[in-house]
Write a protein that holds these residues in place. Sequence first.
Motif, PDB file in Angstrom:
ATOM      1  N   GLN A  41       0.803  -1.216   0.000  1.00 40.47           N
ATOM      2  CA  GLN A  41       0.000   0.000   0.000  1.00 40.47           C
ATOM      3  C   GLN A  41       0.839   1.271   0.000  1.00 40.47           C
ATOM      4  N   THR A  42       2.063   1.202   0.502  1.00 38.41           N
ATOM      5  CA  THR A  42       2.841   2.432   0.568  1.00 38.41           C
ATOM      6  C   THR A  42       3.952   2.508  -0.471  1.00 38.41           C
ATOM      7  N   PHE A  43       4.382   1.364  -0.993  1.00 40.44           N
ATOM      8  CA  PHE A  43       5.454   1.425  -1.964  1.00 40.44           C
ATOM      9  C   PHE A  43       4.920   2.070  -3.255  1.00 40.44           C
ATOM     10  N   PRO A  44       5.571   3.134  -3.725  1.00 42.29           N
ATOM     11  CA  PRO A  44       5.015   3.843  -4.877  1.00 42.29           C
ATOM     12  C   PRO A  44       4.966   2.973  -6.131  1.00 42.29           C
ATOM     13  N   ALA A  45       3.798   2.863  -6.705  1.00 40.51           N
ATOM     14  CA  ALA A  45       3.615   2.017  -7.880  1.00 40.51           C
ATOM     15  C   ALA A  45       4.536   2.444  -9.007  1.00 40.51           C
ATOM     16  N   PHE A  46       4.784   3.746  -9.076  1.00 40.44           N
ATOM     17  CA  PHE A  46       5.680   4.298 -10.080  1.00 40.44           C
ATOM     18  C   PHE A  46       6.983   3.525 -10.175  1.00 40.44           C
ATOM     19  N   VAL A  47       7.496   3.147  -9.009  1.00 37.84           N
ATOM     20  CA  VAL A  47       8.818   2.548  -8.979  1.00 37.84           C
ATOM     21  C   VAL A  47       8.799   1.144  -9.581  1.00 37.84           C
ATOM     22  N   TYR A  48       7.713   0.417  -9.356  1.00 35.34           N
ATOM     23  CA  TYR A  48       7.738  -0.946  -9.877  1.00 35.34           C
ATOM     24  C   TYR A  48       7.059  -1.084 -11.242  1.00 35.34           C
ATOM     25  N   LEU A  49       6.599   0.023 -11.803  1.00 33.51           N
ATOM     26  CA  LEU A  49       5.973  -0.071 -13.125  1.00 33.51           C
ATOM     27  C   LEU A  49       6.940  -0.651 -14.153  1.00 33.51           C
ATOM     28  N   ALA A  50       8.161  -0.088 -14.219  1.00 34.13           N
ATOM     29  CA  ALA A  50       9.082  -0.507 -15.270  1.00 34.13           C
ATOM     30  C   ALA A  50       9.488  -1.982 -15.128  1.00 34.13           C
ATOM     31  N   PRO A  51       9.923  -2.418 -13.955  1.00 38.49           N
ATOM     32  CA  PRO A  51      10.243  -3.843 -13.842  1.00 38.49           C
ATOM     33  C   PRO A  51       9.033  -4.741 -14.052  1.00 38.49           C
ATOM     34  N   MET A  52       7.851  -4.289 -13.631  1.00 41.75           N
ATOM     35  CA  MET A  52       6.657  -5.102 -13.877  1.00 41.75           C
ATOM     36  C   MET A  52       6.453  -5.289 -15.371  1.00 41.75           C
ATOM     37  N   ALA A  53       6.819  -4.244 -16.114  1.00 43.71           N
ATOM     38  CA  ALA A  53       6.634  -4.311 -17.564  1.00 43.71           C
ATOM     39  C   ALA A  53       7.526  -5.379 -18.183  1.00 43.71           C
ATOM     40  N   LEU A  54       8.528  -5.825 -17.446  1.00 41.30           N
ATOM     41  CA  LEU A  54       9.345  -6.923 -17.945  1.00 41.30           C
ATOM     42  C   LEU A  54       8.601  -8.249 -17.845  1.00 41.30           C
ATOM     43  N   PHE A  55       7.714  -8.322 -16.902  1.00 41.18           N
ATOM     44  CA  PHE A  55       6.993  -9.576 -16.668  1.00 41.18           C
ATOM     45  C   PHE A  55       5.655  -9.604 -17.394  1.00 41.18           C
TER      46      PHE A  55
ATOM     47  N   GLY B 261      17.195   1.729   8.219  1.00 39.46           N
ATOM     48  CA  GLY B 261      16.926   1.356   6.833  1.00 39.46           C
ATOM     49  C   GLY B 261      17.113   2.536   5.901  1.00 39.46           C
ATOM     50  N   ILE B 262      16.598   3.687   6.302  1.00 38.44           N
ATOM     51  CA  ILE B 262      16.712   4.879   5.452  1.00 38.44           C
ATOM     52  C   ILE B 262      18.180   5.242   5.263  1.00 38.44           C
ATOM     53  N   TYR B 263      18.944   5.123   6.338  1.00 39.39           N
ATOM     54  CA  TYR B 263      20.376   5.416   6.259  1.00 39.39           C
ATOM     55  C   TYR B 263      21.025   4.506   5.212  1.00 39.39           C
ATOM     56  N   VAL B 264      20.624   3.253   5.233  1.00 40.87           N
ATOM     57  CA  VAL B 264      21.220   2.286   4.313  1.00 40.87           C
ATOM     58  C   VAL B 264      20.902   2.616   2.848  1.00 40.87           C
ATOM     59  N   THR B 265      19.730   3.190   2.581  1.00 43.91           N
ATOM     60  CA  THR B 265      19.378   3.489   1.187  1.00 43.91           C
ATOM     61  C   THR B 265      20.210   4.628   0.616  1.00 43.91           C
ATOM     62  N   ASP B 266      21.005   5.277   1.447  1.00 44.43           N
ATOM     63  CA  ASP B 266      21.824   6.417   1.017  1.00 44.43           C
ATOM     64  C   ASP B 266      20.978   7.602   0.571  1.00 44.43           C
ATOM     65  N   LEU B 267      19.753   7.662   1.054  1.00 41.42           N
ATOM     66  CA  LEU B 267      18.904   8.790   0.680  1.00 41.42           C
ATOM     67  C   LEU B 267      18.446   9.538   1.924  1.00 41.42           C
ATOM     68  N   TRP B 268      19.310   9.594   2.918  1.00 42.59           N
ATOM     69  CA  TRP B 268      18.926  10.197   4.185  1.00 42.59           C
ATOM     70  C   TRP B 268      18.428  11.631   4.012  1.00 42.59           C
ATOM     71  N   TYR B 269      19.225  12.431   3.304  1.00 41.70           N
ATOM     72  CA  TYR B 269      18.854  13.838   3.189  1.00 41.70           C
ATOM     73  C   TYR B 269      17.491  13.976   2.500  1.00 41.70           C
TER      74      TYR B 269
ATOM     75  N   GLY C 228      11.753   4.340  -3.119  1.00 36.94           N
ATOM     76  CA  GLY C 228      10.534   3.632  -2.748  1.00 36.94           C
ATOM     77  C   GLY C 228      10.657   3.003  -1.369  1.00 36.94           C
ATOM     78  N   ILE C 229      11.807   2.381  -1.136  1.00 38.83           N
ATOM     79  CA  ILE C 229      12.030   1.761   0.177  1.00 38.83           C
ATOM     80  C   ILE C 229      11.985   2.823   1.266  1.00 38.83           C
ATOM     81  N   ALA C 230      12.650   3.946   0.989  1.00 40.15           N
ATOM     82  CA  ALA C 230      12.673   5.004   2.006  1.00 40.15           C
ATOM     83  C   ALA C 230      11.267   5.522   2.286  1.00 40.15           C
ATOM     84  N   ILE C 231      10.452   5.632   1.236  1.00 36.46           N
ATOM     85  CA  ILE C 231       9.071   6.098   1.440  1.00 36.46           C
ATOM     86  C   ILE C 231       8.315   5.113   2.322  1.00 36.46           C
ATOM     87  N   VAL C 232       8.483   3.823   2.013  1.00 36.25           N
ATOM     88  CA  VAL C 232       7.809   2.810   2.821  1.00 36.25           C
ATOM     89  C   VAL C 232       8.263   2.916   4.279  1.00 36.25           C
ATOM     90  N   LEU C 233       9.569   3.086   4.471  1.00 38.84           N
ATOM     91  CA  LEU C 233      10.085   3.157   5.842  1.00 38.84           C
ATOM     92  C   LEU C 233       9.552   4.388   6.566  1.00 38.84           C
TER      93      LEU C 233
END
Lengths: 327, 692, 353
Positions: free
Chosen positions: B208-222, B475-483, B651-656
């Motif tokens: 519910q929170t992971f932005p669909a935008f992010v998985y659209l492209a990989p989903m398009a592979l399947f 987790g957010i720290y690990v994604t390297d997107l802290w700022y 996307g991960i950071a948003i979920v977190l």
Amino acid sequence: MKLRKASAITGSLATLPLVLSACGGGDIAAEEKENESQVAAAGDCGELNMAVNPWVGFAADAYVVGHLAETELGCTVNYKDLKEEVSWQGFGTGEVDVVIEDWGHPDLEKLYFEDQGGDGSAVEMGPTGNVGIIGWYVAPWMAEEYPDITDWENLNDYADMFETPESGGKGQFLGADPSYVQFDEAIVANLGLDFQVVFSGSEAASIAAFEKAEANKTPLIGYFYEPQWFMSEVPLVKVNLPEFTDGCQDVAQDVACDYPETQLQKIVATEFAESGSPAVDLVSNFQWTNDDQNLVAKYISVDGMSAEEAAATWVEENPDKVEAWMS
Amino acid sequence: MTSAPTTEPGLTTSPPQTPGEAPGRVAPRPRRVVPLWGWLVAVVVIWWVASRIGDGRAVLYLPGQETTDFQDRFTDLKADLIAGRDTNVLMQVVGAVSDAFNGVVEQLQGLVSTPDLPRPVPQIGWLGVLGIAGWVSLAIAGWRHALGTMASLAAVGLLGYWVDGMDTLIITFFSVAVSLALGLPLAVWMGTSRRVNAVVTPVLDVLQTFPAFVYLAPMALFFSLGPAIAVAVTVLYALPPVVRISAHALRSVSETTIEATTSLGQTGWQRLIKVQLPMARPSIIVGVNQTMMAALSISVIAGFVNGPGLGKPVLRALTAGSNQVGVAFIAGASIVFIAIMLDRVTTAASERSELVARGGGGNRRTHRIVLAVAGAAALVSVYVSRTYFSFAEFPDTEVGPKVAEAVQSATDWTTSHFSGLTTGVQETVTTVFINPLQDLVAGSPWFVTGLALIVLSQLLAGWRGALSSLACLTGIYVTDLWYDAMVTLTSVLVATLFVMVVAVVLGVWMARRRLVDRLLRPLLDAAQVMPSFVYLIPVLALFGPGRFTAIVAAFIYAVPVATKLVADGVRQVSETTVEAATAAGSTPWQLITKVQLPMARGNLVLAANQGLLFVLAMVVIGGLVGGGALGYDSVLGFSRGEFFGKGVSAGIAIVLLGIMVDRVARGAAERDRSAPGLLARLRTRTPAHHLS
Amino acid sequence: MSESSPALQVDGLWKIFGQRADKVIGTPDALLSRADLKAKNGCVTAVKDVSFDVAPGEVFVVMGLSGSGKSTLVRCLTRLIEPTAGQITIDGEDVTKASESQLRELRRHKVSMVFQHFGLLPHRQVIDNVAYGLEVRGVKKAQRRQQAGDLVDLVGLTGYDESYPDQLSGGMQQRVGLARALANDPAILLFDEPFSALDPLIRRDMQNEVVRLQAELKKTMVFVTHDLQEALKLGDRILIMRDGEIVQIGRPAEVVARPVDDYVRDFVSDVPRSHVLTLEYVMRAPTPEDSREGPVMSMDTIVRQAAQAALASAHPVQVVSDGKLVGIVDDDAILRVVVAEESVPTAPTKQAV
Ligand SMILES: Nc1ncnc2c1ncn2[C@@H]1O[C@H](COP(=O)(O)OP(=O)(O)OP(=O)(O)O)[C@@H](O)[C@H]1O
Ligand SMILES: [Mg+2]
């Protein structure tokens, strides 16, 4: 009581179509027959899958080619609204045959062009004739009021003017839609400009910002490009950065030069290129000018025509150009 | 009441909580020497001082067009996926599913939306569809709703979007069907097994929170582009509500009833079929309704990968810029008509089925006769629509363009007249609210902000809250997107604050004046289902790209839900309490601040939580209008293959972030014993997409 | 005490709630008090080594304070709660060893239960609620509806067949619960505080209903209550529990007359003794000087019933059992019970059964 009300409604419902059918149109069954015989006589074009990337200029190209493929070659054209990334993915699966306007995607080429180590699902099919000019632009009123602003060396003098609450004390440079290849953060840093890149996030946002800046006479500088229908509404003025030289954009972090002029390319699925479909020749022959594209784009975005209508109109008005592609 | 044990189902089902360790349940908590707000202020002051000392160092800023190793790993993963796609077994299997989806959707399209070659038109034309839809609504929801349904569909046709509207309906219905086929068994499993519940719930949270935008492209592979991927994306997004709500409903079936019926020797299957499912049915229908609304709310996103339906015209108008706002509006309005129609019909149908199940709902014989007559009428309309062109293809009318033009000139007028004023507002709010808060949250050294957030979580939600914040921040720290995450957090907090202020004002007003309620509610419903892409351009024209604009977009999306929750909460305050307070001589202001709002606290917390989640859902959209930060990163990841990994990380950071704020809100609610049942509602997120 | 074999036999039954409950049985831990065990490993001993028999047709009442384990105990009888240890025999069958399907058979045919909070199905009409047990065992619709209809009449709900539970008062709902339990025609009925959610007048009606049904149907009943009045009114025997353990089992009069400890004494302290005690508990041993002209009564005559005749006569009551004189009751013994509510007779003649 309830029954009467309800059946009155349903009753009138039942008569409605009968009344309307008096003024009804043509005969579906007849046309179905006609279609059947047409299917039997249909040419060898088959289906043509045109990606439609999300900008109006692209749609202009795609629908003009698609229109011709449909009307002249009898293809069944499927337009697929997709972003670049996903369109290219589709080459390999046969879901996309043509990306009619490509501004250069080194990363995608690496994945899908055989000569660059990719899986070979896509090939180039020559230029569209459009020349992409990417660069830094200011709102027209600024170029008029501050003529020397179009030289990058003077930009720092105006940095203050461009400051906004978004730009953290520096001048704001409006970065582009993330779809585009861009080096503005590096350029700002490497040219020692007192600016901060703030990303608009989408083409729509960039256009809205320039439109607003021109209307309110507020300062704005940002990434833009042509051909683009918006240029005919608000003719943005290009700022000259240090001239592009071969290789000056090879290392993203070190870029300190202007963007090159880009020959926009047609990219097609390898499978499609080898299919022998008559549409291959059409796509291969298709070439026109920036003005041509801008005209179709204007039909769509300013005059509010649908892309199909716009394409048909243009084709009608330019028989000689079309003639050249069909040979 | 037979359901004594179920009034607080959330509490009794909470798995990790053994009865012994619940704080404050055993003995009243001792009064704090320093009140809570004192601690909060102290933390913020220390935080601020530390941020001054830090002076912009160690904020972990990563420029917009740069990536890190962690992020590139996802990019490589995707490249590998592409390279091996001809041999990947999973992809082949999914490919089969994808073909099946395409097949079904194409069948349905041939039935009602696109020419079913060699027929020049679909099998059933617009009139036939109207007839059938009207008949179905009549059968399940009554004649008022039948009229409403036909009117809504006709409106979609008049606006010029009949075909796209049909496509949207097809994708919606098919996706909902798939969601139910997958979701109900899953819900049953979750409803009977605590362990499954514990495993699946976080997965649903993420979906519910992971932005669909992010998985659209990989989903398009399947999944193949177009119908199949549209269905897949929609199912992923629409599945959680029905699963969550049904599982909760199944768990909440009265313990006594289960025991009593078990004592009569029923089998497990009989228990499920004869007891649990029927008793959970009303909630399950709410879940279906929610799933339907969720499916519609993602229909525009599906347009990004060629999903058939109304998303396409909305997006096309978006790229055509400010000249096409009117067109985007009428396409969006068509979605609104469809959403409200589906919502009203399913709600009415569930109420009615309840009534009918109890032998109510009027004379059955009469009903049958009416249905038969109406059915005949529907058949006639189908026949006519198969015979005549003008009843097959919705006739072109001037209505759509006229409305579009009117809306266009209204927006043009507004933007040209107010853009000076709005720029002022944008600049002031950004300077006064957003920038200082951002300086504090994102501009402090990362460890200072991290520590401050953990301490605040502890104060508000106890140790468990602090622990989950610690985990999320790590987790957010690990994604390297802290700022970027901290910038987004700031915007989210500011937006939620605005949402709550307006929701409280409007909500109280609605609760106190019936007329206001009646006028505002449809507007709120419409605002809630109107795709945000429609109002992005006007909002941009008014405020220009930037964080404020992103906040405005999120605000418009989140206000309706929060307002309705506040209004309902205030209205639920018992008449007698209000009477007593009035009798004691309260002024209206005192009544509101001392009685109605405090007593509606449960709903206020819920509204804030929902508001927050809705705002968070708009982070990516915000990225499209200059919101920057995680939203931009997600869009970037979707737009450019080489940044895919950055998009995933965002996307991960948003979920977190979502989990963090949600857990703090829940923790705070858990401590708040004054609002029974609140926690369960927070858990199931029941009202999320519900209209009215 | 009974000639036929017991209808229900419980032997060494344990129920310990908690993570590693089965590891506790047989260790010294099992003997710890409930609070100590809880402190030690979080387990709660709800039922602790309970054994008793119930004779066919007997009404066996289980009493105790809240939390003493009554509900757990009755639920263990049909394994609605899985016992931790011990043996339960119903009709010669070892319930604890029964397979799932045997257990279902048992529940479908032999034992039914009535619950405090009714547990009716809100989406079903009264008649279908009553028929539920028949439905799950596969009785055809027409037949089960007819059977259920009879039971609806039996519990006095004639005319409410097609109502829904929430359209009925609490008392009526519990009648539905009762009818549902009876529908399976079980030999044994279990009741878990069936009337405690009802108000006093309704409760008395319902108790009378049970008495009536018992007279009519002669079921074996295990009846949990914490209302002593109810226990005394209905029970042939009473089991008193504390913290999962049996404190005392006995006939009502016995429990009232000879509470084994303060817990039980407290429990029975409010009972009007004259309503409960039989002459057995107030008589003294006869002496040769006693007059033999007073009224002759049997040992299980309740004091209150004896009072009028006893006081009217100038001579003490002669208590007989099997035609033999076993004791004498003086007027003041009667008065002590009726007026002063004392119970302890001067000297018990012999141990209770
Ligand atoms: N599912 C359970 N898990 C843990 N402990 C339980 C559970 N059910 C009951 N207990 C505990 O077992 C003990 C006995 O409970 P039970 O419900 O049998 O008492 P009761 O005599 O029926 O009380 P009441 O008169 O209140 O109904 C109590 O201490 C209770 O806390
Ligand atoms: Mg109990």
